[in-house]
Write an enzyme that holds these catalytic residues in place. Structure first.
Site, PDB file in Angstrom:
ATOM      1  N   MET A 135       0.845  -1.199   0.000  1.00 39.85           N
ATOM      2  CA  MET A 135       0.000   0.000   0.000  1.00 39.85           C
ATOM      3  C   MET A 135       0.881   1.251   0.000  1.00 39.85           C
ATOM      4  SD  MET A 135      -3.400  -0.917   2.124  1.00 39.85           S
ATOM      5  CE  MET A 135      -2.760  -0.668   3.756  1.00 39.85           C
ATOM      6  N   GLY A 136       2.150   1.089  -0.321  1.00 37.43           N
ATOM      7  CA  GLY A 136       3.051   2.239  -0.378  1.00 37.43           C
ATOM      8  C   GLY A 136       3.511   2.676   0.999  1.00 37.43           C
ATOM      9  N   LEU A 192       6.595   3.095   1.690  1.00 37.19           N
ATOM     10  CA  LEU A 192       7.541   1.981   1.784  1.00 37.19           C
ATOM     11  C   LEU A 192       8.588   2.205   2.869  1.00 37.19           C
ATOM     12  CD1 LEU A 192       8.092   1.260  -2.035  1.00 37.19           C
ATOM     13  CD2 LEU A 192       6.366   0.303  -0.479  1.00 37.19           C
ATOM     14  N   HIS A 247       9.270  -3.442   3.595  1.00 36.26           N
ATOM     15  CA  HIS A 247       8.916  -3.643   2.188  1.00 36.26           C
ATOM     16  C   HIS A 247      10.173  -3.950   1.364  1.00 36.26           C
ATOM     17  CE1 HIS A 247       5.521  -0.815   3.436  1.00 36.26           C
ATOM     18  NE2 HIS A 247       4.864  -1.876   2.990  1.00 36.26           N
ATOM     19  N   GLY A 278       4.608 -10.388   4.040  1.00 37.21           N
ATOM     20  CA  GLY A 278       5.310 -10.342   5.313  1.00 37.21           C
ATOM     21  C   GLY A 278       4.625 -11.148   6.407  1.00 37.21           C
ATOM     22  N   LYS A 296       4.583 -10.299   9.390  1.00 32.56           N
ATOM     23  CA  LYS A 296       3.955  -9.383  10.347  1.00 32.56           C
ATOM     24  C   LYS A 296       2.433  -9.504  10.241  1.00 32.56           C
ATOM     25  CE  LYS A 296       3.356  -4.809  10.145  1.00 32.56           C
ATOM     26  NZ  LYS A 296       2.056  -4.480  10.785  1.00 32.56           N
ATOM     27  N   ASP A 297       1.954  -9.640   9.002  1.00 31.35           N
ATOM     28  CA  ASP A 297       0.524  -9.836   8.761  1.00 31.35           C
ATOM     29  C   ASP A 297       0.294 -11.339   8.549  1.00 31.35           C
ATOM     30  OD1 ASP A 297      -0.315  -6.888   8.513  1.00 31.35           O
ATOM     31  OD2 ASP A 297       1.418  -7.052   7.194  1.00 31.35           O
ATOM     32  N   SER A 302       6.222  -0.635  10.327  1.00 29.37           N
ATOM     33  CA  SER A 302       4.887  -0.506   9.763  1.00 29.37           C
ATOM     34  C   SER A 302       4.723   0.896   9.211  1.00 29.37           C
ATOM     35  CB  SER A 302       3.838  -0.761  10.859  1.00 29.37           C
ATOM     36  OG  SER A 302       2.576  -0.281  10.432  1.00 29.37           O
ATOM     37  N   SER A 303       3.981   1.006   8.116  1.00 27.51           N
ATOM     38  CA  SER A 303       3.706   2.347   7.568  1.00 27.51           C
ATOM     39  C   SER A 303       2.948   3.169   8.598  1.00 27.51           C
ATOM     40  CB  SER A 303       2.876   2.235   6.291  1.00 27.51           C
ATOM     41  OG  SER A 303       3.537   1.415   5.355  1.00 27.51           O
TER      42      SER A 303
HETATM   43  P1  AMP Z   1       1.382  -2.937   3.541  1.00 25.94           P
HETATM   44  O1  AMP Z   1       1.982  -1.921   2.616  1.00 25.94           O
HETATM   45  O2  AMP Z   1       1.386  -2.540   4.971  1.00 25.94           O
HETATM   46  O3  AMP Z   1       0.054  -3.455   3.049  1.00 25.94           O
HETATM   47  O4  AMP Z   1       2.346  -4.185   3.478  1.00 25.94           O
HETATM   48  C1  AMP Z   1       2.730  -4.747   2.253  1.00 25.94           C
HETATM   49  C2  AMP Z   1       3.480  -6.017   2.531  1.00 25.94           C
HETATM   50  O5  AMP Z   1       4.623  -5.735   3.337  1.00 25.94           O
HETATM   51  C3  AMP Z   1       2.661  -7.057   3.288  1.00 25.94           C
HETATM   52  O6  AMP Z   1       2.958  -8.347   2.773  1.00 25.94           O
HETATM   53  C4  AMP Z   1       3.160  -6.907   4.698  1.00 25.94           C
HETATM   54  O7  AMP Z   1       3.033  -8.082   5.464  1.00 25.94           O
HETATM   55  C5  AMP Z   1       4.625  -6.594   4.447  1.00 25.94           C
HETATM   56  N1  AMP Z   1       5.225  -5.942   5.612  1.00 25.94           N
HETATM   57  C6  AMP Z   1       4.750  -4.852   6.270  1.00 25.94           C
HETATM   58  N2  AMP Z   1       5.534  -4.573   7.336  1.00 25.94           N
HETATM   59  C7  AMP Z   1       6.525  -5.507   7.333  1.00 25.94           C
HETATM   60  C8  AMP Z   1       7.647  -5.764   8.179  1.00 25.94           C
HETATM   61  N3  AMP Z   1       7.924  -5.012   9.248  1.00 25.94           N
HETATM   62  N4  AMP Z   1       8.449  -6.814   7.881  1.00 25.94           N
HETATM   63  C9  AMP Z   1       8.182  -7.595   6.814  1.00 25.94           C
HETATM   64  N5  AMP Z   1       7.144  -7.407   5.979  1.00 25.94           N
HETATM   65  C10 AMP Z   1       6.327  -6.378   6.240  1.00 25.94           C
END
Ligand code: AMP
Length: 285
Positions: free
Chosen positions: A26-27, A29, A33, A144, A146-147, A182-183
């Site tokens: 979702m950007g 970054l 990411h 990730g 994390k999720d 985390s974003s």
């Molecule tokens: P998001 O942009 O938050 O939707 O995350 C995009 C991807 O990045 C998802 O697969 C998340 O699980 C992964 N991600 C987010 N934070 C982390 C982190 N701290 N370590 C590893 N992967 C992450």
């Protein structure tokens, strides 16, 4: 690096590439990411990133409109990371009013934990990831840990729909003090940032308890919650816990005793920011 905004362009540019690994985001970054991108490179010679703040996975009272969208910085990070293709569509490109809505749901996995607290969240996640898989036709896709529930659900979606896509799990990247990247961390004030650490402290306490021989998850979760609340209340507004849980990593069903791989998961609110984190534990041999 090619940056495209329409589905037609994405398909055209994707067709010029051979084996492709996809990193959906979702950007906003961050290093987490970038770690996904590094893993993606190991799985395919070409890597594509999607940047899309997906409206269908946000609840009505969630942070969709305030979610950070630093697109120029994100593109610079992708360029520096050696990405081949970035697909950054507008919401109207992904969801056209003349096309009926589609729901992909895995009720046994999506009704618990995050799904219980964020109704409809995983329907939105599956919907957008299914569309991205069809548009980008990746051979591998990185997500990730994390999720971890999202990762489990997407792996199950690919299995259930016989998609020839390898789902790659990437370990959680953390700040030096343990906070999961985390974003949403950028929403935190300095005081909240300190208290957000309580989440990791709670998980680490539970992990230590497992290493010390505690098997009953009700004891682990009680200590975990207490640690989060104790460390979290050192600031002006205490941390509140949405849930703490101990679940089987495959079925996501609650686990009473740690007799095999178990995920300890937490969702907590620090001020107005909702954060999630988890660790995987196993009984020592
Ligand atoms: P998001 O942009 O938050 O939707 O995350 C995009 C991807 O990045 C998802 O697969 C998340 O699980 C992964 N991600 C987010 N934070 C982390 C982190 N701290 N370590 C590893 N992967 C992450």
């Amino acid at each position: 690096m090619n940056v495209v905004k329409t589905i037609a362009e994405a398909r055209r540019e994707r067709a010029k590439l051979q084996r492709l690994a996809l990193v959906p985001t979702m950007g906003a970054l961050h290093a987490g990411h970038l770690s996904l991108i590094e893993h993606a490179k190991r799985h395919a010679p070409s890597v594509a990133v999607t940047i899309f703040v997906n409206p269908t996975q946000f609840g009505a009272r969630e942070d969709f409109s305030k979610y950070p969208r630093p697109i120029e910085e994100d593109l610079a990070k992708c360029e520096a990371a050696g990405i081949d293709l970035v697909f950054a569509p507008a919401a109207e490109e992904m969801y056209r009013p003349d096309v009926p809505d589609i729901v992909v749901d895995l009720p046994s996995l999506s009704g618990v934990l995050e799904g219980k607290h964020r109704p409809g969240h995983f329907k939105g996640v599956c919907q957008v990831v299914a569309k991205l898989f069809n548009i980008m036709t990746p051979n591998a896709a990185c997500f990730g840990e994390k999720d971890f529930q999202q990762l489990r659900i997407l792996r199950a979606m690919v299995e259930a729909l016989d998609w020839p896509i390898e789902i790659v799990a990437v370990p959680t990247l953390r700040e030096p003090d343990g906070l999961a990247m985390s974003s949403r961390n950028q929403y935190l004030s300095a005081d909240e940032r300190t208290r957000a650490l309580s989440i990791n402290r709670g998980l680490m306490q539970a992990k230590e308890d497992v290493a010390n021989g505690i098997r009953q998850t009700n004891r682990l979760l009680t200590t975990m919650q207490k640690t989060i609340l104790d460390v979290g209340k050192l600031g002006k507004i205490p941390v509140s816990v949405d849930y703490v849980a101990a679940v089987d990593p495959v079925t996501l069903k609650p686990v009473d005793m740690v007799t095999g791989p178990t995920v300890l998961a937490v969702a907590a609110r620090v001020g107005g920011t909702r954060l999630i984190d988890n660790v995987r534990v196993e009984p020592p041999r």
